[in-house]
Structure formats: C-alpha cells, structure tokens
Write a protein that holds these residues in place. Structure first.
Motif, PDB file in Angstrom:
ATOM      1  N   VAL A 338      40.104  -7.700 -50.062  1.00  0.00           N
ATOM      2  CA  VAL A 338      40.456  -8.846 -49.239  1.00  0.00           C
ATOM      3  C   VAL A 338      39.300  -9.210 -48.315  1.00  0.00           C
ATOM      4  O   VAL A 338      38.964 -10.368 -48.138  1.00  0.00           O
ATOM      5  CB  VAL A 338      41.730  -8.544 -48.439  1.00  0.00           C
ATOM      6  N   HIS A 339      38.627  -8.189 -47.772  1.00  0.00           N
ATOM      7  CA  HIS A 339      37.544  -8.455 -46.813  1.00  0.00           C
ATOM      8  C   HIS A 339      36.455  -9.312 -47.421  1.00  0.00           C
ATOM      9  O   HIS A 339      35.918 -10.195 -46.772  1.00  0.00           O
ATOM     10  CB  HIS A 339      36.943  -7.133 -46.327  1.00  0.00           C
ATOM     11  N   ALA A 340      36.118  -9.038 -48.669  1.00  0.00           N
ATOM     12  CA  ALA A 340      34.964  -9.726 -49.252  1.00  0.00           C
ATOM     13  C   ALA A 340      35.358 -11.005 -49.964  1.00  0.00           C
ATOM     14  O   ALA A 340      34.501 -11.747 -50.413  1.00  0.00           O
ATOM     15  CB  ALA A 340      34.238  -8.798 -50.212  1.00  0.00           C
ATOM     16  N   THR A 341      36.631 -11.234 -50.132  1.00  0.00           N
ATOM     17  CA  THR A 341      37.024 -12.485 -50.793  1.00  0.00           C
ATOM     18  C   THR A 341      37.663 -13.426 -49.784  1.00  0.00           C
ATOM     19  O   THR A 341      36.983 -14.274 -49.207  1.00  0.00           O
ATOM     20  CB  THR A 341      37.982 -12.185 -51.973  1.00  0.00           C
ATOM     21  N   ALA A 342      38.940 -13.244 -49.554  1.00  0.00           N
ATOM     22  CA  ALA A 342      39.665 -14.175 -48.689  1.00  0.00           C
ATOM     23  C   ALA A 342      39.062 -14.253 -47.288  1.00  0.00           C
ATOM     24  O   ALA A 342      38.809 -15.332 -46.755  1.00  0.00           O
ATOM     25  CB  ALA A 342      41.134 -13.752 -48.610  1.00  0.00           C
ATOM     26  N   LEU A 343      38.789 -13.071 -46.690  1.00  0.00           N
ATOM     27  CA  LEU A 343      38.288 -13.067 -45.318  1.00  0.00           C
ATOM     28  C   LEU A 343      36.878 -13.639 -45.229  1.00  0.00           C
ATOM     29  O   LEU A 343      36.581 -14.473 -44.381  1.00  0.00           O
ATOM     30  CB  LEU A 343      38.318 -11.642 -44.756  1.00  0.00           C
ATOM     31  N   LEU A 344      36.012 -13.189 -46.142  1.00  0.00           N
ATOM     32  CA  LEU A 344      34.618 -13.633 -46.065  1.00  0.00           C
ATOM     33  C   LEU A 344      34.526 -15.140 -46.272  1.00  0.00           C
ATOM     34  O   LEU A 344      33.807 -15.834 -45.538  1.00  0.00           O
ATOM     35  CB  LEU A 344      33.785 -12.889 -47.123  1.00  0.00           C
ATOM     36  N   GLU A 345      35.247 -15.654 -47.236  1.00  0.00           N
ATOM     37  CA  GLU A 345      35.207 -17.099 -47.485  1.00  0.00           C
ATOM     38  C   GLU A 345      35.643 -17.881 -46.247  1.00  0.00           C
ATOM     39  O   GLU A 345      35.131 -18.940 -45.947  1.00  0.00           O
ATOM     40  CB  GLU A 345      36.108 -17.454 -48.678  1.00  0.00           C
ATOM     41  N   ARG A 346      36.604 -17.306 -45.531  1.00  0.00           N
ATOM     42  CA  ARG A 346      37.093 -17.982 -44.334  1.00  0.00           C
ATOM     43  C   ARG A 346      36.112 -17.834 -43.167  1.00  0.00           C
ATOM     44  O   ARG A 346      35.829 -18.790 -42.449  1.00  0.00           O
ATOM     45  CB  ARG A 346      38.439 -17.379 -43.948  1.00  0.00           C
ATOM     46  N   MET A 347      35.566 -16.607 -43.010  1.00  0.00           N
ATOM     47  CA  MET A 347      34.678 -16.350 -41.871  1.00  0.00           C
ATOM     48  C   MET A 347      33.371 -17.114 -41.949  1.00  0.00           C
ATOM     49  O   MET A 347      32.781 -17.479 -40.946  1.00  0.00           O
ATOM     50  CB  MET A 347      34.341 -14.858 -41.797  1.00  0.00           C
ATOM     51  N   LEU A 348      32.887 -17.307 -43.178  1.00  0.00           N
ATOM     52  CA  LEU A 348      31.562 -17.889 -43.303  1.00  0.00           C
ATOM     53  C   LEU A 348      31.531 -19.369 -42.945  1.00  0.00           C
ATOM     54  O   LEU A 348      30.475 -19.899 -42.597  1.00  0.00           O
ATOM     55  CB  LEU A 348      31.024 -17.689 -44.730  1.00  0.00           C
ATOM     56  N   VAL A 349      32.668 -20.014 -43.032  1.00  0.00           N
ATOM     57  CA  VAL A 349      32.673 -21.438 -42.689  1.00  0.00           C
ATOM     58  C   VAL A 349      32.335 -21.591 -41.207  1.00  0.00           C
ATOM     59  O   VAL A 349      32.984 -20.992 -40.348  1.00  0.00           O
ATOM     60  CB  VAL A 349      34.051 -22.060 -43.015  1.00  0.00           C
ATOM     61  N   GLY A 350      31.290 -22.335 -40.942  1.00  0.00           N
ATOM     62  CA  GLY A 350      30.866 -22.532 -39.561  1.00  0.00           C
ATOM     63  C   GLY A 350      29.839 -21.529 -39.091  1.00  0.00           C
ATOM     64  O   GLY A 350      29.295 -21.651 -38.000  1.00  0.00           O
ATOM     65  N   ALA A 351      29.565 -20.519 -39.943  1.00  0.00           N
ATOM     66  CA  ALA A 351      28.579 -19.514 -39.538  1.00  0.00           C
ATOM     67  C   ALA A 351      27.164 -20.004 -39.824  1.00  0.00           C
ATOM     68  O   ALA A 351      26.962 -20.944 -40.597  1.00  0.00           O
ATOM     69  CB  ALA A 351      28.842 -18.217 -40.280  1.00  0.00           C
ATOM     70  N   ASN A 352      26.208 -19.332 -39.199  1.00  0.00           N
ATOM     71  CA  ASN A 352      24.811 -19.680 -39.397  1.00  0.00           C
ATOM     72  C   ASN A 352      24.284 -18.951 -40.626  1.00  0.00           C
ATOM     73  O   ASN A 352      24.666 -17.799 -40.883  1.00  0.00           O
ATOM     74  CB  ASN A 352      24.035 -19.235 -38.152  1.00  0.00           C
ATOM     75  N   ILE A 353      23.380 -19.595 -41.348  1.00  0.00           N
ATOM     76  CA  ILE A 353      22.867 -18.982 -42.579  1.00  0.00           C
ATOM     77  C   ILE A 353      22.237 -17.613 -42.323  1.00  0.00           C
ATOM     78  O   ILE A 353      22.349 -16.694 -43.126  1.00  0.00           O
ATOM     79  CB  ILE A 353      21.873 -19.938 -43.280  1.00  0.00           C
ATOM     80  N   ALA A 354      21.610 -17.449 -41.155  1.00  0.00           N
ATOM     81  CA  ALA A 354      20.935 -16.188 -40.855  1.00  0.00           C
ATOM     82  C   ALA A 354      21.912 -15.055 -40.603  1.00  0.00           C
ATOM     83  O   ALA A 354      21.542 -13.888 -40.617  1.00  0.00           O
ATOM     84  CB  ALA A 354      20.019 -16.365 -39.642  1.00  0.00           C
ATOM     85  N   ASP A 355      23.172 -15.396 -40.363  1.00  0.00           N
ATOM     86  CA  ASP A 355      24.144 -14.355 -40.028  1.00  0.00           C
ATOM     87  C   ASP A 355      24.951 -13.862 -41.221  1.00  0.00           C
ATOM     88  O   ASP A 355      25.796 -12.977 -41.069  1.00  0.00           O
ATOM     89  CB  ASP A 355      25.122 -14.878 -38.956  1.00  0.00           C
ATOM     90  N   VAL A 356      24.692 -14.413 -42.401  1.00  0.00           N
ATOM     91  CA  VAL A 356      25.554 -14.068 -43.536  1.00  0.00           C
ATOM     92  C   VAL A 356      25.528 -12.575 -43.821  1.00  0.00           C
ATOM     93  O   VAL A 356      26.566 -11.918 -43.899  1.00  0.00           O
ATOM     94  CB  VAL A 356      25.157 -14.883 -44.790  1.00  0.00           C
ATOM     95  N   SER A 357      24.314 -12.030 -43.949  1.00  0.00           N
ATOM     96  CA  SER A 357      24.286 -10.607 -44.303  1.00  0.00           C
ATOM     97  C   SER A 357      24.745  -9.762 -43.118  1.00  0.00           C
ATOM     98  O   SER A 357      25.346  -8.702 -43.301  1.00  0.00           O
ATOM     99  CB  SER A 357      22.889 -10.203 -44.778  1.00  0.00           C
ATOM    100  N   ASN A 358      24.511 -10.235 -41.925  1.00  0.00           N
ATOM    101  CA  ASN A 358      25.009  -9.570 -40.725  1.00  0.00           C
ATOM    102  C   ASN A 358      26.525  -9.451 -40.782  1.00  0.00           C
ATOM    103  O   ASN A 358      27.096  -8.383 -40.542  1.00  0.00           O
ATOM    104  CB  ASN A 358      24.569 -10.424 -39.523  1.00  0.00           C
ATOM    105  N   ILE A 359      27.163 -10.554 -41.161  1.00  0.00           N
ATOM    106  CA  ILE A 359      28.625 -10.568 -41.244  1.00  0.00           C
ATOM    107  C   ILE A 359      29.086  -9.651 -42.382  1.00  0.00           C
ATOM    108  O   ILE A 359      30.020  -8.866 -42.238  1.00  0.00           O
ATOM    109  CB  ILE A 359      29.136 -12.008 -41.459  1.00  0.00           C
ATOM    110  N   MET A 360      28.391  -9.738 -43.517  1.00  0.00           N
ATOM    111  CA  MET A 360      28.822  -8.943 -44.664  1.00  0.00           C
ATOM    112  C   MET A 360      28.740  -7.446 -44.373  1.00  0.00           C
ATOM    113  O   MET A 360      29.645  -6.685 -44.720  1.00  0.00           O
ATOM    114  CB  MET A 360      27.997  -9.292 -45.905  1.00  0.00           C
ATOM    115  N   VAL A 361      27.666  -7.022 -43.717  1.00  0.00           N
ATOM    116  CA  VAL A 361      27.553  -5.594 -43.410  1.00  0.00           C
ATOM    117  C   VAL A 361      28.620  -5.184 -42.399  1.00  0.00           C
ATOM    118  O   VAL A 361      29.191  -4.103 -42.476  1.00  0.00           O
ATOM    119  CB  VAL A 361      26.130  -5.250 -42.916  1.00  0.00           C
ATOM    120  N   SER A 362      28.929  -6.093 -41.455  1.00  0.00           N
ATOM    121  CA  SER A 362      29.942  -5.731 -40.467  1.00  0.00           C
ATOM    122  C   SER A 362      31.314  -5.570 -41.117  1.00  0.00           C
ATOM    123  O   SER A 362      32.176  -4.880 -40.589  1.00  0.00           O
ATOM    124  CB  SER A 362      30.000  -6.776 -39.344  1.00  0.00           C
TER     125      SER A 362
END
Lengths: 372, 592, 186
Positions: A338-362
């Motif tokens: 769930v974290h990498a599909t539903a949650l990630l798709e939702r969290m990334l909207v509005g995020a900065n491109i530089a933070d993607v891997s930061n978010i994924m590791v978190s």
C-alpha cells in the motif's frame, strides 16, 4: 489534473527503475508542472519472480530458503512469518528458547535495517557520508548474523519448529559489545543527520502523511507511527517472546519525513534495549522441535493468516494447505504494497521533484513485497 | 531549527582521525565464520549415495553422478553428489538432511576460475583448496533430527509376561503407527541392495504410507511368497544398510511387512486374480521339500503355468522355519493363511512323502526338472564324553517334533550349549516351561551368531549367559547331570580370522543341571540322492554347490535353501527359490 | 470485538462457516451473495476499518475461486477474514474501491494473476506486475511454470543425474521378477 496543453509546459518523466534514489527496482511515472508533480503513477513488476507460484511447487521445507529472498535487508521476517503460519497449520509447538532466539534474530534484523535506512535517509538528500555510516553499522550486525547463522544476508535460520542452531559459545558477549559500539557511534550520526540544518530544511513539513490516511489506506509501521498512530503488532498481537519484553510503542506526531526519521532513530534505541533484555532473560532448553520426514511432510488442510511487525510495518502471510506435501497457496502481504502504490501516488501530488526519492526512502518502499 | 544545526554536521570530520572500519583486502583476509555456509565438502568414504541431498535441493543444484564408473554394492549406490554452483543457494538443507553426515560446508566463499565448468564439481572427488578446511557449516542432528529419527516404538510383552507362556512377544503396529513409521522412509532403495531376494522395499513402504496395504502385499509377492513369515523372523539385512539407520534408527522394514500381512485375514483374497497363471508355461517340475526355498520356487513356477509337484517328508509344509521356531516368535496362525496362497496358485503338495534314492530316480525320469531343497535335517553331535547320556538332548529335534513341549520333563535347571538362533529358541522355550536356564557358549556374547534381538530378549527373560566356556565332559550325578567346562580366553588369529577361544588353564569348573541341550549346528543329509547323482555333484562341507542360477551342474537338477552354502535364513532360501524358478522356467520352456 | 462479530454474522447471514477462530482472529466463509454485506457491516458496526489484503485461492478441483478479504481493526488490531466462493469461469467480484482506495491495487493484481474481474474498478485493465502478458493468468493452477519456462527460456543444460533408486533397481534386477510384475516403477 494534468494541465491543458498550451497553458503551462508539462514534463513527463520516468523515475527508475534504474536509479540510485529508488529503493529497489520500481519506477514512478510522473507529470510535472515546473518542479511540482501533478500526477504520479507507480509501475512495478521489475522484480516479479513468481515466489508465490514457485512455493506451490515446492515442499513445505523447501520454501524456507525461498521466502527470505523476498526481502534483502530484512529476510528474517519472511522466514518467521512463514514458520508461524506453518506451525499454526501443522500444530507444532516451538520450544521456549527458540522463541527467544527468534525474537533476538528479528530484532537484530530490524536494527540492521533501521541503521541502513536511517543513514539512507541522509543519503537521499546528498549526504553520502551518512549513508555509508549506516551501511557500516549494519555490517557489524551482519557479522553477528554470520556467526550465528552462517550467512550474512540470507540467514535461512528460522525454520518451522524452531531455529536451526543454538547460539555459538560467547555469542551474547560479542553481541553486547557490538551493540555498545553501535550505541557509541549513534550520537555521531545524530549530529550528521538529525541535527543538520540542511536535513531539517529538506524534511520538516515535507512528505506529509495525513493521520486520516492511516485507516483509509491501511498504513502500518513507521509510516503510520510517524503520523501519530500506535499500530505495532509487537504490542497489539504479541508473537514469540514480545509479550515478556518491557517496551512502549514509539510514535511521533509530525506527519512528515523528519518525524519518520526520528521514529526510526528511536526504533534503533528500542531494538538495542530489547536485545539486551532478550539476552538477559533467554531461557535454556532445546531450540527446535522434530519435524516428520521432510520430503513426505504433509501439513493438515487449513488456512491461516500470520502477521508480525517488520521494520516497515505489519507483514503478513496468508497460507493455505490442502493437506499435501506442498502449500496450496501462499500470499505475502508486505507493508509496501500500500505504501508504494496507493500512498505514494497520493503523496507525490504536489511534491517537489527533488523530494521524490526522499519521500520513497522515508516510506522504505520495497518493491519485492509488492511483486513477490 | 537551532543555530547549532549549522555546525554540528561538520563534526563528522572527527571520524577522519579514527581507524577505518574497512578491511584492507587483499592485504588482510576476512575468513568466513565457524558456521559459514561456503563451498561443499564431502567425506567420500562415509557417503552412501542415498540421494537425499538431491531430493531436498530446492534449486535442483545437486545431481547424483557415477564416480569412476563404480557399480552399486551392498548399502552403497556408489553415486556421489555433484553440486552446480550456478544454481546452489547455500541454504545448507543438503547438509542438515545428509543421512550419514558426510556432506558439510567449508567457510570458503570466494573462488575465481577461468573455466566456468569447474563451478560444477563432485565434492570430495574433484579436489579443491577448501577440502581440508576445518571451519564451516556442519550437520547437527541432535538439534534438528532431519538426518535420522527414532522409529515408532513397537509394543512388546514385558519379560515377566513373556515367560508365563508362549504368547507372541511382538504385538505389531496399528495402522496409524505403520503409516507414521513408513513415512520415515526416504526411498533411496539401498535396502534393496541388501535384500537377498531384492524385494521392492521403497515401493511397498510408499504403498503403506499412502494407506494402500493391498498394493503393498501384491508387491511382496513379486519376489517373496512368504511375506508374513519374513515379516516376523527375517534376519532383515535391509535394515542394517538403511540410510536412516546411520544417525537415527533404521526403518522397521520387517515390522511393516508383518503389519501389511496381518492386516488381512486372507492373503489369497488380496492377491485375487494375481494368483492365476500369467503364462502358459510348459514343463513339469518336482520340488523336494516344502520349506521356504521349495515353496518359493514352486509358487513362481506354478504362476508361470508349469505343473509343479512338491514332495515333503513331514505332514505339513513350511519347513524347519515354520515348525522349529517357537510360537512366541512365529505363531502357527499365519501358516494356513500363507499356505492357502500356494494351493490357490496351483501348486500340488504331496505330504508324508520322503524322497529316497529310488524315488529320486523316478522323479528325474518323470519330471523335466528337479529342485532339491530338503534343508538341514540333522543336528550336529558334540564329540565329548557323556554326550550320549540320557538327559542330553538335541535342541533341533526338541523344537521341531513336539510343538506343545508337554511331553518333556526337563527338570529344574536346563543348560543349552551353543550360541545360534536354535540355542536361543531352546533356552527361551525352556524358560517358558518354568526352568532355570543357562547358556554356555565358547566365544564372547558379541560373537554369537544369534540375532542381537533374540539375545537381548533372552537376557531380559532372565537367562543366564556363560560365554567363553569350553565344554569338557558331561557326568551323571545322583540328581541329574554335571556339566564340566574350562574357562576360555580369546586369542587373536594371526591369519586375521576371528579371535579363537583357548583354554585359560586346566582348571575345571562345573554346573549341576537336569537337562542339557546340544545346539551347536545342523548338518545336511544327502541320503536321498542316488549314488550316481551324489557322486557327480559338487559338494563342500556336505552342502551342495550351485551356480548363480541354483544349477547343480547335473542335468536338470537344481538345489537351494539350507542345503546349499549361504546365510541359512528364510529370506536367503526364498531368494534361492526365486532364482531357481527363473532358471528352471527358462530351461524347461526353451527345451520343450 | 470478535464476539460482536459473531452477533453481527448471526444477524446478517444465516449460513456462515467458521474456518478458524481464536482471540482477536476470526475467519468465516459466507455465501457470495452476502459477502459484500458482511464486509460493509463489519466496517460500519464492528470497527474493522482497515483492508489488509484481498487474496484468491484457485480451487480448481471444485472449479471455484475462493476469494478472501482480510480486515483489521486499528482499535484493537483484531483480524476478521471473510471468504466466499466464486465460479472460476467468467469470475466477477464486486470492487471495494469506494470503501478502501487501496483495494484498487489488490484487485488489479488478482485480475492479472487469476483473471478475476472487478467491474467498477477504474484501473482493473492496467498492467500491474506483468507487462503485455498473454495466455492464461499465471497464478491459476492450470498454468504450468515449468512448461512456460522451457518454452520461453529453452531447456536447461542437460543434467547428469542418475537416480539411485533406478540404478539400484537395474543393478539388482529386482523388477526382473520370476512372474512379470504388474507394476514397473522407475
């Protein structure tokens, strides 16, 4: 969601599957408006090895060297989960000492993983030193595993019925000294990561997980506990020796990457404390129950869902037996599903491109758990 | 954010002054731990090639291969595991299940080669640098028990209950116990190499595991028509080589066979249409003696459509095995059940028909082939002063001729001279008749030819063993007999034979007893052979020599069982019969 | 909480079957017509507010797919599992996307791996793990992995394995019985 063509310039980009910032092999397809993500779709399947199908073709015992390969940093949770499920189905009682050794192995694995991820969290924003230090400390834990199980990465140590070997002579002493040296170095890592102006700037208020999402999406582990939830299978449904250990569920309320990182840092302290408790209270006795002839071992028909707390959250195995020498169905439910599909798709909207891997590791997204 | 947060990361530089954690390979080696799961090693002498490692390997990384083109021998398939490191996942399941514990792992984990094919090798045969490695993963069967497990315990009477009568000592497995015991089998087939008649042991055990007991019985009859007798008194050479016996207990193959037979009231019903002749074989065959060898040959010849006639001096078949082995080991109840099968298969029995030289000549004329399996008729005499006194009896005749043993008044104390199964049977029978029993044997207890099981049970029943005693003479006393003997010491044979008992001194010892049984061996009686045949036969120590087809060398005459050299047990006799049946069938049908 | 569930089950469906029950763990099987009702009620009345997993078992011998929904409560972490049987042929199962957004992904996987359709799931036809997969869905029991592997990747380099059992049988001639055996074993 995607801005109409001509109004603003939209960039379409694939992040991964081959990218050092992605945990494992998965890709995120993103649409940007400037630096800001407007839509994200995760693509998985690069690590699909058909574990579940393969397990249906293998003997019950042959699966335990297989399941650990679902998760590289923390293989023991798979062995433990599979073993718990098979034990429930076959009605096997595990000796008391084996339960404590298993708990020790699980905590060691959690410690190793959290050290790596804690350092890795720094790595995602360019602090290579932090990442290397994390790996170094994890390596000390792997040394312990090598001594205990004979393997560094895949331990293949927890078997249905107990564990494969007793502790080697003097293992406890060496474990304590390793824990001491890890504990001694942790303040250095704190200074490098947590008390770092750059790190704080990049993580506080970034990658927010709304506490309401915990129920809605079924978030677990550090992701849920970083948003104020108290979900922890170790406490909620104690397995093995956890009921005998003295600890409190750790949670943070910041909802952002920083609080999840602090969560992990505190988890490291908790693991060290639990390991010390385990070593003090471990009973003597046998470490394994006798199993029937392995090549003809038939497990009675039944279905069971076994779960435990991994470093990423609740981890479950749904195992079905039809009374044969091989499982009928094994379904692995990892937290990243769930974290990498539903949650990630939702969290990334509005995020900065530089933070993607930061978010994924978190989120410690682990594609093998999704794909198996 | 605090002000210090700007500076604190720079403290990381303090690490620069400290010792590095990295190992400076190759200047410093980093050997694997004591338990490291590295490259395989195999103790090639210990390995029996059971293929357990192959069966358990989930990656199909282990192939069993022929080494130096050696053929299988008793208890060793001569195959050895070859590991393909392109597939091995180092899980070490193969180590933990290795039945002999010969397979292990070294702590070597790195190896470079220019030839990828050398990554597939036979540990222990193809030499590698880690062959002598002291460290690495070793089996610990104490902890896991995967390489050998205890057998399902058999219910037996307690020694106190046993000596009250002739009730069968072994109670047999229940269905549930048999299935559990059968499921311990790893189906390697090594047992088949040891079985004289090469029964399909793994297959019938598999049939029992799956609950198909009828199938098991049908498989027995493929090459053993006396399964119930073998299920009770077989010398079970199969169990001595069982792969599970190295670190656990051998599968109770004999008890499983016994269970399958006892499971049915009638064996001929189980066999059903299997008892009809499968071929329209020609020829007539005379079989002398209805013991295990004769029965076995006659069964298969009858099944192949030959006209088989069995001539037996006694009133019943089964031979010395059926009639001399006491009730508590082999109850008579199984006799009729097994004999029914032979009759249904079309074997013609002629009881009470001892064969004389004249009769033998007639048989040779009338029949296409003669299979002589008369067994050992005579009990050997002990050439010693007083051996002919009244009260000195031959154990064999005692066991054989008087099933109820009611007609004998043995007195209070009985002495048995000898250390074979006949001696044990006589001693234990006497014990059941209420006597105090002493066994005198020239060598040590471990040298006794009797089954260990029988010796142990005899000891449990309170039988007094006097090993290393050399008989001197028997004297008559006012109350009974006096057995005079010397004590013996064991002297190593300079020629490498087994140690010999030699008189310790001339000092005489004695025991006062009422009855003395002689059980020092049996001898054949070839009186039934006409002179022209007897003179052309090859014999050794009075036994008839035969080739691998049980052929005596004299036209149309075959022999088997105890009258030919061999182990002298039931299953060997059965095997002789099986071989003779094959050869006789070929012979009479080729000529006919 | 589990007792509460039992009350709910008794009121909602008559013919349910308990598969496994212990403290904080209940697994029942219900008729497929009532399964959605049970799930909705379990969420609204019994606090089973988290969808943990949707799984399927191919019971090919009975020609059905057994679908299992695993729900959890964040309150007391108890587990509630509901199973229902659906015919294998043209299997259609209602989607739970409106109750739990994460259901979309579980259902996509089942669609791909078993060929179970979830009408109403907007993303059900998107590739999930397998890109451009053709042929029967791989998690079905009638999909032969070995056959697929040989077809796709070719046969593995010839093995040199000699089966000890077969070698011993040949060497001892045990199947060369006086009367031909009914059964020839390899």
């Amino acid at each position: 969601m995607i801005p109409e063509a001509g109004r603003t310039k939209t960039t379409h980009l694939f992040f991964g599957p081959q990218h050092p910032g992605v945990t494992g092999n998965m890709s995120v397809e993103m649409w940007f408006d400037g630096d800001e993500i407007t839509k994200a779709v995760t693509h998985v399947g690069y690590l699909h090895r058909g574990f579940e199908k393969l397990m249906e073709r293998r003997l019950w015992i042959q699966n335990f060297p297989l399941v650990c390969r679902i998760c590289v940093p923390e293989p023991d949770i798979n062995e433990e989960c599979y073993a718990m499920a098979v034990e429930t189905l076959a009605g096997i009682t595990v000796p008391e000492r084996a339960k404590w050794i298993r708990t020790m192995v699980l905590e060691l694995a959690r410690l190793g993983t959290n050290l790596m991820v804690f350092g890795g969290q720094g790595g995602t924003i360019g602090m290579g030193t932090a990442a290397m230090w994390g790996i170094t400390l994890r390596d000390f834990v792997l040394d312990l595993f090598e001594e205990l199980t004979g393997g560094r990465v895949y331990h293949m140590y927890i078997i249905p019925g107990g564990v494969r070997r007793d502790l080697p002579e003097g293992f406890g002493r060496r474990m304590i000294s390793t824990l001491d040296s890890i504990a001694e170095r942790l303040p250095e890592m704190d200074r490098l990561i947590l008390n770092n102006a750059v790190f704080k700037d990049r993580t506080i208020g970034v990658g927010m997980v709304d506490p309401a999402w915990v129920d809605e999406l079924g978030l677990v582990g550090p992701v849920a506990r970083g948003s104020g939830s108290g979900r922890d299978v170790r406490k909620d449904d104690p397995y093995e020796a956890y009921a005998h250990l003295d600890f409190q569920v750790i949670y943070e309320t910041g909802n952002d990457i920083y609080s999840r990182t602090v969560m992990r840092r505190r988890e490291i302290d908790l693991s060290i404390s639990l390991l010390r408790q385990i070593l003090e209270n471990m009973p003597e006795g046998p470490v394994s129950t006798r199993l029937p002839n392995l090549t003809q071992w038939k497990v009675p028909p039944g279905e069971v869902y076994a779960r435990l707390e991994s470093s990423r959250g609740e981890y479950g195995y749904y195992v079905v037996s039809d009374g044969g020498t091989r499982p009928r169905r094994v379904h692995v439910r990892g937290p990243s599903y769930v974290h990498a599909t539903a949650l990630l798709e939702r969290m990334l909207v509005g995020a900065n491109i530089a933070d993607v891997s930061n978010i994924m590791v978190s989120l410690t997204t682990c594609p093998p758990e999704i794909e198996r | 954010m605090r002000f210090t947060d700007i500076f604190s990361p720079f403290l990381a530089w303090t690490r620069a002054s400290k010792k590095a954690d990295t190992i400076p390979y190759p200047y410093k080696d980093n050997p694997g731990s004591d338990r490291y799961r590295g490259f395989h090693k195999n103790d090639i002498e210990k390995c029996i090639g059971c293929g357990r490692c192959h069966d358990i390997c989930q990656n199909e990384a282990i192939d069993m291969v022929k080494v130096a083109d050696a053929d299988p021998e008793k208890g060793d398939s001569k195959l050895r595991p070859m590991v393909d490191y392109g597939r091995c996942c180092w899980c070490a399941l193969c180590i933990d299940v290795c039945s002999t514990g010969s397979l292990s792992m070294s702590n070597t984990y790195s190896w470079s080669t220019f030839n990828a094919d050398t990554c597939k090798y036979v540990p222990g045969v193809d030499s590698r640098t880690w062959d002598d490695s002291e460290k690495g993963y070793r089996q610990d069967n104490e902890i896991l028990g995967w390489a050998g497990s205890p057998r399902v315990p058999m219910t037996v009477l307690t020694p106190e209950e046993r000596i009250k009568g002739f009730e069968e000592v072994v109670k047999g497995y229940s269905m549930a116990e048999a299935v559990v015991e059968a499921s311990r089998c790893i189906r390697c087939g090594l047992c088949v190499t040891a079985c004289p008649t090469h029964m399909h042991i793994p297959e019938y055990i598999a049939a029992i595991t799956s609950g198909d007991i009828e199938e098991a019985v049908k498989l027995f009859y493929d090459n053993n028509p006396l399964p119930e007798m073998c299920g009770k008194v077989c010398t079970r050479q199969c169990e001595t080589v069982c792969a599970m016996g190295y670190q656990g207990e051998a599968i109770a193959i004999r008890w499983l066979k016994r269970f399958a037979c006892e499971n049915f009231e009638s064996l001929s019903e189980v066999l059903g249409t299997d008892l009809e002749p499968v071929a329209s074989g020609k020829g007539t065959v005379a079989v002398i003696g209805a013991g295990p060898a004769g029965l076995s040959a006659s069964y298969y010849l009858a099944r192949m459509g030959c006209d088989v006639h069995v001539f037996e001096a006694d009133d019943e078949g089964g031979g010395v095995a059926q009639h001399a082995i006491p009730e508590y080991r082999l109850p008579a109840s199984g006799y009729a059940k097994q004999m029914e099968v032979f009759e249904k298969a079309g074997v013609n029995f002629h009881y009470g028909k001892p064969v004389t030289p004249g009769k033998f000549r007639k048989l040779m004329k009338k029949y296409d082939a003669v299979f002589a399996a008369p067994g050992l008729q005579r009990s050997s005499d002990l050439r010693m002063e007083g051996a002919d006194l009244p009260g000195v009896l031959h154990a064999l005749y005692f066991l054989k001729d008087d099933p109820d043993k009611k007609n004998h008044d043995l007195g209070d104390t009985v002495l048995v001279i000898g250390g074979g199964n006949v001696a044990m049977d006589t001693a234990r029978t006497s014990r059941r008749l209420g006597c105090r029993v002493i066994v005198s044997y020239r060598r040590r207890i471990e040298d006794m030819p009797a089954d260990d099981e029988e010796i142990n049970e005899a000891m449990e029943e309170g039988i007094d063993f006097r090993p290393q005693t050399i008989p001197a003479r028997i004297e008559k006393t006012s109350t009974g007999l006096r057995y005079v003997y010397f004590k013996a010491v064991m002297v190593e044979d300079p020629d490498g034979g087994r140690p010999k008992p030699v008189k310790e001194s001339d000092e005489e010892y004695h025991l006062d007893v009422n009855t003395i049984f002689l059980a020092i061996g049996q001898a054949p009686s070839l009186d039934f052979l006409p002179l022209e045949v007897a003179s052309t036969l090859k014999t050794r120590w009075g036994l008839i020599e035969v080739d691998e087809n049980q052929f005596t060398g004299v036209e149309n005459i075959y022999a088997g069982g105890d009258v030919t050299p061999g182990a002298g047990d039931v299953v060997t006799a059965v095997a002789d019969g099986v071989r003779a049946a094959k050869a006789i069938f070929r012979k009479v049908n080729r000529n006919g | 909480m589990a007792d509460d569930l039992m009350t709910m089950l008794r009121e909602t469906v008559e013919d349910y079957r308990v598969i496994r029950k212990r403290h904080g763990y209940l697994h029942v099987s219900v008729p497929r017509e009532r399964v959605m009702e049970v799930i909705v009620t379990a969420k609204s009345r019994c606090g089973k507010n988290v969808l943990q997993l949707i799984s399927a078992v191919d019971r090919i011998e009975r020609d059905i797919f057994q679908l299992t929904w695993i729900l959890e409560s964040t309150e007391d972490a108890s587990i509630f599992m509901v199973s229902a049987d659906y015919p294998r042929e043209g299997c259609k199962v209602p989607t739970l996307k409106d109750m739990w957004p994460s259901a979309v992904f579980f259902e996509r996987e089942l669609r791909e791996m078993f060929g179970i359709e979830f009408p109403g799931n907007p993303r059900q036809d998107e590739d999930f793990l397998l890109e451009g997969w053709e042929g029967i869905p791989p998690m079905r029991r009638d999909f032969d992995t070995l056959e697929y592997s040989m077809k796709t990747y070719g046969e593995r380099r010839k093995r040199e394995h000699v089966d000890p059992r077969r070698l011993i049988a040949e060497h001892t001639g045990e199947w060369d019985t006086p009367v031909p055996s009914r059964k020839e074993k390899s």
